[in-house]
Design an enzyme around this catalytic site. Sequence first.
Site, short mmCIF file in Angstrom:
data_model
loop_
_atom_site.label_atom_id
_atom_site.label_comp_id
_atom_site.label_asym_id
_atom_site.label_seq_id
_atom_site.Cartn_x
_atom_site.Cartn_y
_atom_site.Cartn_z
N ARG A 34 -22.60 24.99 85.89
CA ARG A 34 -21.26 24.50 85.55
C ARG A 34 -20.54 25.54 84.70
O ARG A 34 -21.15 26.29 83.96
CB ARG A 34 -21.36 23.20 84.75
CG ARG A 34 -21.90 22.02 85.50
CD ARG A 34 -21.64 20.74 84.69
NE ARG A 34 -22.01 20.87 83.30
CZ ARG A 34 -23.20 20.57 82.80
NH1 ARG A 34 -24.14 20.12 83.59
NH2 ARG A 34 -23.45 20.69 81.51
N TYR B 20 -21.09 26.04 93.70
CA TYR B 20 -22.30 25.48 93.09
C TYR B 20 -22.13 24.04 92.62
O TYR B 20 -21.15 23.71 91.95
CB TYR B 20 -22.75 26.34 91.89
CG TYR B 20 -23.81 25.64 91.08
CD1 TYR B 20 -25.13 25.66 91.50
CD2 TYR B 20 -23.48 24.87 89.98
CE1 TYR B 20 -26.10 24.96 90.82
CE2 TYR B 20 -24.45 24.16 89.28
CZ TYR B 20 -25.75 24.21 89.71
OH TYR B 20 -26.71 23.49 89.05
N GLY B 21 -23.10 23.20 92.91
CA GLY B 21 -23.33 21.91 92.28
C GLY B 21 -22.11 21.15 91.83
O GLY B 21 -21.22 20.82 92.61
N LYS C 283 -19.99 15.17 88.74
CA LYS C 283 -19.47 15.13 87.37
C LYS C 283 -17.95 14.96 87.32
O LYS C 283 -17.42 14.24 86.47
CB LYS C 283 -19.86 16.41 86.62
CG LYS C 283 -21.34 16.75 86.66
CD LYS C 283 -22.22 15.67 86.07
CE LYS C 283 -23.66 16.18 85.96
NZ LYS C 283 -24.61 15.17 85.49
N HIS D 213 -22.95 9.10 81.67
CA HIS D 213 -23.98 10.06 82.08
C HIS D 213 -25.34 9.45 81.75
O HIS D 213 -26.02 9.85 80.82
CB HIS D 213 -23.76 11.37 81.31
CG HIS D 213 -24.59 12.51 81.79
ND1 HIS D 213 -24.90 13.58 80.98
CD2 HIS D 213 -25.17 12.78 82.98
CE1 HIS D 213 -25.64 14.44 81.64
NE2 HIS D 213 -25.82 13.99 82.86
N SER E 237 -28.39 16.97 80.34
CA SER E 237 -29.05 17.50 81.53
C SER E 237 -30.32 18.26 81.15
O SER E 237 -30.37 18.93 80.12
CB SER E 237 -28.10 18.44 82.29
OG SER E 237 -26.99 17.74 82.77
N ALA E 238 -31.34 18.13 82.00
CA ALA E 238 -32.62 18.83 81.84
C ALA E 238 -33.38 18.38 80.60
O ALA E 238 -34.18 19.12 80.04
CB ALA E 238 -32.42 20.34 81.81
N CYS E 239 -33.16 17.14 80.16
CA CYS E 239 -33.88 16.60 79.01
C CYS E 239 -34.79 15.43 79.41
O CYS E 239 -35.12 14.59 78.57
CB CYS E 239 -32.90 16.16 77.93
SG CYS E 239 -32.19 17.53 76.99
N LYS F 24 -34.29 13.08 82.05
CA LYS F 24 -33.71 11.87 82.63
C LYS F 24 -34.40 11.47 83.92
O LYS F 24 -34.78 10.32 84.12
CB LYS F 24 -32.22 12.08 82.89
CG LYS F 24 -31.36 12.07 81.65
CD LYS F 24 -29.94 12.45 81.95
CE LYS F 24 -29.26 11.43 82.86
NZ LYS F 24 -27.92 11.89 83.27
N ASP G 24 -28.88 9.72 87.02
CA ASP G 24 -27.88 10.58 86.38
C ASP G 24 -26.60 9.88 85.95
O ASP G 24 -26.08 10.18 84.89
CB ASP G 24 -27.51 11.72 87.33
CG ASP G 24 -26.78 12.85 86.64
OD1 ASP G 24 -27.19 13.23 85.53
OD2 ASP G 24 -25.80 13.37 87.21
N SER H 277 -32.09 25.70 88.89
CA SER H 277 -32.25 25.46 90.32
C SER H 277 -32.42 23.97 90.58
O SER H 277 -32.86 23.22 89.71
CB SER H 277 -33.44 26.24 90.86
OG SER H 277 -34.63 25.92 90.16
N ARG H 278 -32.07 23.55 91.80
CA ARG H 278 -31.93 22.12 92.06
C ARG H 278 -32.57 21.68 93.38
O ARG H 278 -32.77 22.48 94.29
CB ARG H 278 -30.44 21.76 92.14
CG ARG H 278 -29.65 22.05 90.86
CD ARG H 278 -29.85 20.98 89.83
NE ARG H 278 -29.19 21.29 88.57
CZ ARG H 278 -28.81 20.36 87.69
NH1 ARG H 278 -29.03 19.08 87.93
NH2 ARG H 278 -28.22 20.71 86.57
N ARG I 184 -33.40 16.47 73.04
CA ARG I 184 -34.49 17.32 72.55
C ARG I 184 -34.26 17.60 71.06
O ARG I 184 -33.39 18.40 70.70
CB ARG I 184 -34.53 18.63 73.32
CG ARG I 184 -35.03 18.49 74.76
CD ARG I 184 -35.09 19.85 75.45
NE ARG I 184 -35.67 19.72 76.78
CZ ARG I 184 -36.95 19.88 77.06
NH1 ARG I 184 -37.81 20.18 76.07
NH2 ARG I 184 -37.40 19.75 78.28
N GLY J 164 -45.50 9.62 81.45
CA GLY J 164 -45.90 8.23 81.70
C GLY J 164 -46.21 7.45 80.45
O GLY J 164 -46.13 6.21 80.43
N GLU J 165 -46.57 8.16 79.36
CA GLU J 165 -46.87 7.46 78.11
C GLU J 165 -45.62 6.90 77.45
O GLU J 165 -45.70 6.08 76.54
CB GLU J 165 -47.58 8.41 77.13
CG GLU J 165 -48.88 9.02 77.65
CD GLU J 165 -49.99 8.00 77.87
OE1 GLU J 165 -49.75 6.79 77.66
OE2 GLU J 165 -51.09 8.41 78.26
#
Length: 653
Positions: free
Chosen positions: A111, A261-262, A270, A290, A312-314, A316, A337, A431-432, A463, A561-562
Amino acid sequence: MPEVIEKYFTTQLPSQIGHYASPKTIPVSAVATKAATAGVSAELSRLPPRVRKFVEDSVELCTPNRVHICEGTDAEYRGLLGLLQQQGTIVPLPKYDNCWLARTNPADVARVESRTFICTETREESIPTPKAGVAGSLGNWIAPSDYDKAIKERFPGCMKGRTMYVVPFSMGPVGSPLAKVGVEITDSAYVVASMRIMTRMGRAVLELLQDDDSNFVRCLHSVGAPQSGKIDMPSWPCDPERTIILHKPSANDIVSYGSGYGGNSLLGKKCFALRIGSTIAKREGWLAEHMLILGITNPDGEKRYIAAAFPSACGKTNLAMMTPTLPGYKVECVGDDIAWMKFDSRGQLRAINPENGFFGVAPGTSDETNPNAMKTVFKDTIFTNVAATSDGGVFWEGMEDTLTPGVKITDWQGRPWEMGVTRTPAAHPNSRFCSPAAQCPIIDAAWEDPEGVPISAILFGGRRPAGVPLVYEANSWAHGVFVGASMRSEATAAAEHRGKMIMHDPFAMRPFFGYNFGHYLKHWLTMEERAEKAGGVAPKIFHVNWFRKDSQGKFMWPGFGENCRVLEWILRRIDDEECFRDSAIGRIPTAKALNVDGLGQKVNLDELFSLPKDFWEQEVQDIAKYFDNQVGGDLPPAIATELDALKQRIANL
């Protein structure tokens, strides 16, 4: 006028399409209709009037050679894939079932927040007024005159020699009272193929627009034509020097130029689902967020739905597709998302996933972290900027254990890559995979329920390597809105920022607000009253942090999973079980309230839930400074009150 293609499959490609489409499904020729005397083809004349006007205006501006009205059929999709293969945009991945790999221009990989703008009559409608001398970080405003200028400088003639695709699409199940409709015009077959996965696309949507009063979001996209006339990478045309993404909420318009891109080009994502969606939601009294949506069922068969906002990338997608480790628990995925949420007539918050697919970050996704995603992505998927393997598959960081000895790897830029030797990543960090949601093995049975699923709790998170406990509950709805407003997280690869930097990311929406963040907070604060007026109760709000580290830099919580153990405690709190104690920042689990029986590693819960006074004093200062610098006079008094109350509680630690 360009010719209008009724069926768009060329016959010079059968050998390249190979086993991905049988000859019976590929028409023997392109069929073009002649333009009517008025310059409008018979095919265009069948479009709903407002859609037709949008297409005609776009044709006049962009001057394509051909126009294709997308029907969303399997045959059309196979034809698009064949065309993309001929162009060199994608290559087949014979190891899997109908999977493809695209490599973008290295200048077009994420983005472009700095070139993304909201257009309103006044700046205050789009963004808060930052403190004098401070650069605003809550969106970019563009004046109407500059909006028009940006379009005139880029779009005239930009589709010359190309096909213009008209993509009617629905965000949400077609006909759902919570869904909205858009029409994207694009010159990218890659975008069309991806939109078919990510949205409900085709003629069924056009049928909804036959009424002259039907509203839709107009989305105009072009990969662009560089002023030099030279396209650096013919398989991935773009104009990165002049890329711009524009939104005009008052007209429900989205205009994107220069990037293929995306989220820059799949305008239902978005741009529509969040930026324009949030402005529609404000007008109509609902929320466009989001957020993932998951359903969790306990051993007694009781099921609840939870929405959660992470940057993003945390994690989800990992949470949305979690495999619980606690016996008897089951998690099912509604969406990973986006959540559109509205209180029904009984005051119950209901949510739909407006998307039809997953556009997930590939690196870090593995059989260990997200086995359900791995079971989803190796069929009918378009991968972008991942690495390729010599046996016809894909590779990214996290898949090391899946490699067969002797298999060679080619990185996302087409260069040889050797594990343990090559210093650059094999797959681009952003990458996606683009995969249909319906093929997820744990997709929820109600994921396409037009009425939406009932939401019982809302989670915020990110994070945070230090100071922030594993989970805490907000004391009230207003406090929960404050928690969302004060979210901070390490930056991710999905945007232009460097990783490891702690950034403010309120509601995980910082790049996606469609209007003034202060007004957005006021809108959220009204939701509790909306619920109560309808006889309901607003959901409880929580904050989670799977990423706290100890003094040696190791994660204190095993995650993945925990995390069902945290959800179990949240479910108990939804039922008002007295399993919490008050703390300076909110309600946290009492001793032994968090189920750690059978946990594979020893966890120091005292340290995990500790609230270092010096950390939280600094946190309060940073939040106060952020609100003062970025939101200023637009900050609702209720949020300022919550900040003052937190400061007082921290002082008493």
